[in-house]
Design an enzyme around this catalytic site. Structure first.
Site, PDB file in Angstrom:
ATOM      1  N   HIS A   5       0.792  -1.238   0.000  1.00 26.05           N
ATOM      2  CA  HIS A   5       0.000   0.000   0.000  1.00 26.05           C
ATOM      3  C   HIS A   5       0.817   1.276   0.000  1.00 26.05           C
ATOM      4  O   HIS A   5       0.275   2.358  -0.140  1.00 26.05           O
ATOM      5  CB  HIS A   5      -0.930   0.004   1.233  1.00 26.05           C
ATOM      6  CG  HIS A   5      -1.656  -1.273   1.415  1.00 26.05           C
ATOM      7  ND1 HIS A   5      -1.276  -2.227   2.324  1.00 26.05           N
ATOM      8  CD2 HIS A   5      -2.727  -1.781   0.757  1.00 26.05           C
ATOM      9  CE1 HIS A   5      -2.093  -3.266   2.238  1.00 26.05           C
ATOM     10  NE2 HIS A   5      -2.971  -3.033   1.299  1.00 26.05           N
ATOM     11  N   GLY A  21      -7.243  12.423   7.871  1.00 24.80           N
ATOM     12  CA  GLY A  21      -7.952  11.398   7.111  1.00 24.80           C
ATOM     13  C   GLY A  21      -7.886  11.657   5.614  1.00 24.80           C
ATOM     14  O   GLY A  21      -7.648  10.752   4.813  1.00 24.80           O
ATOM     15  N   ARG A  25      -6.120  17.103   2.457  1.00 19.62           N
ATOM     16  CA  ARG A  25      -5.674  17.822   3.658  1.00 19.62           C
ATOM     17  C   ARG A  25      -4.176  17.617   3.871  1.00 19.62           C
ATOM     18  O   ARG A  25      -3.464  18.538   4.280  1.00 19.62           O
ATOM     19  CB  ARG A  25      -6.433  17.315   4.891  1.00 19.62           C
ATOM     20  CG  ARG A  25      -7.851  17.824   4.973  1.00 19.62           C
ATOM     21  CD  ARG A  25      -7.914  18.973   5.972  1.00 19.62           C
ATOM     22  NE  ARG A  25      -9.156  19.715   5.831  1.00 19.62           N
ATOM     23  CZ  ARG A  25     -10.293  19.405   6.430  1.00 19.62           C
ATOM     24  NH1 ARG A  25     -10.357  18.348   7.219  1.00 19.62           N
ATOM     25  NH2 ARG A  25     -11.352  20.141   6.265  1.00 19.62           N
ATOM     26  N   ARG A  44      -3.123   4.578  -4.515  1.00 17.50           N
ATOM     27  CA  ARG A  44      -4.552   4.745  -4.207  1.00 17.50           C
ATOM     28  C   ARG A  44      -4.916   6.196  -3.838  1.00 17.50           C
ATOM     29  O   ARG A  44      -5.883   6.433  -3.100  1.00 17.50           O
ATOM     30  CB  ARG A  44      -4.986   3.847  -3.043  1.00 17.50           C
ATOM     31  CG  ARG A  44      -5.004   2.395  -3.435  1.00 17.50           C
ATOM     32  CD  ARG A  44      -5.350   1.520  -2.256  1.00 17.50           C
ATOM     33  NE  ARG A  44      -5.271   0.126  -2.666  1.00 17.50           N
ATOM     34  CZ  ARG A  44      -6.309  -0.701  -2.724  1.00 17.50           C
ATOM     35  NH1 ARG A  44      -7.501  -0.299  -2.364  1.00 17.50           N
ATOM     36  NH2 ARG A  44      -6.151  -1.939  -3.121  1.00 17.50           N
ATOM     37  N   ARG A  88      -2.828  11.425  15.099  1.00 18.69           N
ATOM     38  CA  ARG A  88      -3.968  11.623  14.205  1.00 18.69           C
ATOM     39  C   ARG A  88      -4.488  13.045  14.371  1.00 18.69           C
ATOM     40  O   ARG A  88      -4.688  13.512  15.502  1.00 18.69           O
ATOM     41  CB  ARG A  88      -5.073  10.609  14.530  1.00 18.69           C
ATOM     42  CG  ARG A  88      -6.431  10.982  13.978  1.00 18.69           C
ATOM     43  CD  ARG A  88      -7.412   9.842  13.923  1.00 18.69           C
ATOM     44  NE  ARG A  88      -8.803  10.277  13.948  1.00 18.69           N
ATOM     45  CZ  ARG A  88      -9.435  10.912  12.958  1.00 18.69           C
ATOM     46  NH1 ARG A  88      -8.797  11.202  11.838  1.00 18.69           N
ATOM     47  NH2 ARG A  88     -10.691  11.275  13.081  1.00 18.69           N
ATOM     48  N   ILE A  89      -4.691  13.739  13.252  1.00 15.98           N
ATOM     49  CA  ILE A  89      -5.294  15.072  13.267  1.00 15.98           C
ATOM     50  C   ILE A  89      -6.560  14.978  12.422  1.00 15.98           C
ATOM     51  O   ILE A  89      -6.472  14.804  11.212  1.00 15.98           O
ATOM     52  CB  ILE A  89      -4.317  16.154  12.734  1.00 15.98           C
ATOM     53  CG1 ILE A  89      -3.579  15.681  11.480  1.00 15.98           C
ATOM     54  CG2 ILE A  89      -3.307  16.542  13.800  1.00 15.98           C
ATOM     55  CD1 ILE A  89      -2.641  16.727  10.893  1.00 15.98           C
ATOM     56  N   GLY A  90      -7.703  15.025  13.069  1.00 14.85           N
ATOM     57  CA  GLY A  90      -8.928  14.765  12.316  1.00 14.85           C
ATOM     58  C   GLY A  90     -10.106  15.545  12.832  1.00 14.85           C
ATOM     59  O   GLY A  90      -9.961  16.515  13.574  1.00 14.85           O
ATOM     60  N   SER A  91     -11.281  15.096  12.446  1.00 13.09           N
ATOM     61  CA  SER A  91     -12.496  15.755  12.919  1.00 13.09           C
ATOM     62  C   SER A  91     -13.329  14.771  13.721  1.00 13.09           C
ATOM     63  O   SER A  91     -13.088  13.553  13.707  1.00 13.09           O
ATOM     64  CB  SER A  91     -13.291  16.314  11.746  1.00 13.09           C
ATOM     65  OG  SER A  91     -13.745  15.258  10.940  1.00 13.09           O
ATOM     66  N   MET A 180     -13.774   7.880  13.809  1.00 11.60           N
ATOM     67  CA  MET A 180     -13.757   6.533  13.238  1.00 11.60           C
ATOM     68  C   MET A 180     -12.374   5.902  13.052  1.00 11.60           C
ATOM     69  O   MET A 180     -12.271   4.872  12.388  1.00 11.60           O
ATOM     70  CB  MET A 180     -14.496   6.551  11.883  1.00 11.60           C
ATOM     71  CG  MET A 180     -15.897   7.139  11.990  1.00 11.60           C
ATOM     72  SD  MET A 180     -16.827   7.158  10.450  1.00 11.60           S
ATOM     73  CE  MET A 180     -17.236   5.432  10.284  1.00 11.60           C
ATOM     74  N   SER A 203     -16.447  18.986  13.993  1.00  9.95           N
ATOM     75  CA  SER A 203     -17.004  19.394  12.694  1.00  9.95           C
ATOM     76  C   SER A 203     -18.526  19.357  12.685  1.00  9.95           C
ATOM     77  O   SER A 203     -19.161  19.936  11.820  1.00  9.95           O
ATOM     78  CB  SER A 203     -16.471  18.500  11.577  1.00  9.95           C
ATOM     79  OG  SER A 203     -16.870  17.164  11.807  1.00  9.95           O
ATOM     80  N   ASP A 204     -19.115  18.644  13.644  1.00 12.24           N
ATOM     81  CA  ASP A 204     -20.569  18.648  13.750  1.00 12.24           C
ATOM     82  C   ASP A 204     -20.952  18.322  15.184  1.00 12.24           C
ATOM     83  O   ASP A 204     -20.164  17.733  15.923  1.00 12.24           O
ATOM     84  CB  ASP A 204     -21.223  17.688  12.752  1.00 12.24           C
ATOM     85  CG  ASP A 204     -20.590  16.310  12.743  1.00 12.24           C
ATOM     86  OD1 ASP A 204     -19.452  16.199  12.223  1.00 12.24           O
ATOM     87  OD2 ASP A 204     -21.192  15.368  13.245  1.00 12.24           O
ATOM     88  N   ARG A 217     -14.594  25.264   8.898  1.00 10.51           N
ATOM     89  CA  ARG A 217     -13.913  24.030   9.264  1.00 10.51           C
ATOM     90  C   ARG A 217     -12.409  24.146   8.988  1.00 10.51           C
ATOM     91  O   ARG A 217     -11.594  23.686   9.762  1.00 10.51           O
ATOM     92  CB  ARG A 217     -14.504  22.880   8.440  1.00 10.51           C
ATOM     93  CG  ARG A 217     -14.445  21.579   9.156  1.00 10.51           C
ATOM     94  CD  ARG A 217     -15.150  20.497   8.395  1.00 10.51           C
ATOM     95  NE  ARG A 217     -16.514  20.853   8.024  1.00 10.51           N
ATOM     96  CZ  ARG A 217     -17.171  20.326   6.994  1.00 10.51           C
ATOM     97  NH1 ARG A 217     -16.602  19.443   6.217  1.00 10.51           N
ATOM     98  NH2 ARG A 217     -18.405  20.680   6.750  1.00 10.51           N
TER      99      ARG A 217
END
Ligand code: HPA
Length: 233
Positions: A5, A21, A25, A44, A88-91, A180, A203-204, A217
């Site tokens: 991968h 994610g 970004r 991918r 991890r940097i996410g929402s 997730m 984000s929500d 955002r």
């Protein structure tokens, strides 16, 4: 060397990796914040860049969405590329009233009903902690940047639209928000004896059903990225 991968050579990947994610970004972060960013993976369309931030070598590697995707990339980065630490940097979607849109949450524990850890190691644990040392550095960086952050647990779900479990999670597991990817990341770190942590922007809000605009955002996302980058130097 490459994996099924990841096409990067071993020396292309830094010991410290930030994982958003979204592949775009990763591109945006590399172009905005890194000196001399080089594209090191596009298999991918999972884009990854290595460069330096204030002299510190860092790779920004997208994880894709969900535990299986995060699981594959973080496992190979730790195991094949000798990465030491992944942030991890996410929402996330918040379900506590005191966690507002655009605010930043430093993850203390990831709670999940996923069997990822059990499949990986045979252990039946469903609550996995962030690395304390990384969290301390993230907290110090947030203080230096004068950004107020929340500390709390997240529920790591396989179902984006999962509303059913929320009252139980909030009240019995003290979860602040849902996302997730942390459970696979923290499972891999546990198995391979590496460091992992996560910092998320809201984000929500699943109580108020408010959602952010993409521009709003982006601004709150930048705050979180700056905390993560400042924490590693
Ligand atoms: N649910 C799951 N994951 C998420 C959400 C959500 O509402 N928001 C951002 N990541």
């Amino acid at each position: 060397m490459a994996t099924p991968h990841i096409e990067s050579k071993k020396e292309d990947i830094a010991k410290t990796v930030l994982m958003p994610g979204d592949p775009l970004r990763a591109k945006m972060i590399a172009e905005k914040y890194l000196e001399n960013p080089v594209l090191v993976n596009s298999v991918r369309n999972i884009l990854a860049y290595t460069g330096t931030y204030k002299g510190k070598r860092v790779t920004v590697f997208s994880s894709g969405m969900g535990n299986p995707s995060m699981g594959i990339y973080s496992y190979e980065l730790f195991n094949e590329y000798d990465v030491d630490e992944i942030i991890r940097i996410g929402s996330c979607g918040a379900f506590r009233e005191d966690l507002n849109l655009y605010e930043v949450l430093l993850v203390e524990n990831s709670y999940s009903v996923s069997n990822y850890l059990q499949e990986l190691t045979g252990e039946e644990d469903h609550v996995l902690p962030s690395n304390i040392e990384l969290n301390k550095k993230l907290e110090n960086a947030a203080n230096r940047l004068r950004v107020n952050i929340h500390h709390g647990n997240v529920f790591c779900t396989d179902v984006f639209y999962n509303q059913v479990a929320i009252p139980n999670l909030r009240d019995n597991y003290n979860c602040y928000a849902t996302e997730m990817e942390t459970f696979a990341l923290f499972s891999n770190a546990r198995k391979l004896n590496k460091k992992a942590s996560a910092i998320l922007t809201v984000s929500d809000n699943l109580n108020t059903k408010e959602v952010t605009t993409s521009e709003e955002r982006q601004n709150s996302f930048n705050k979180m990225v700056e905390i993560a980058l400042e924490s590693i130097i």
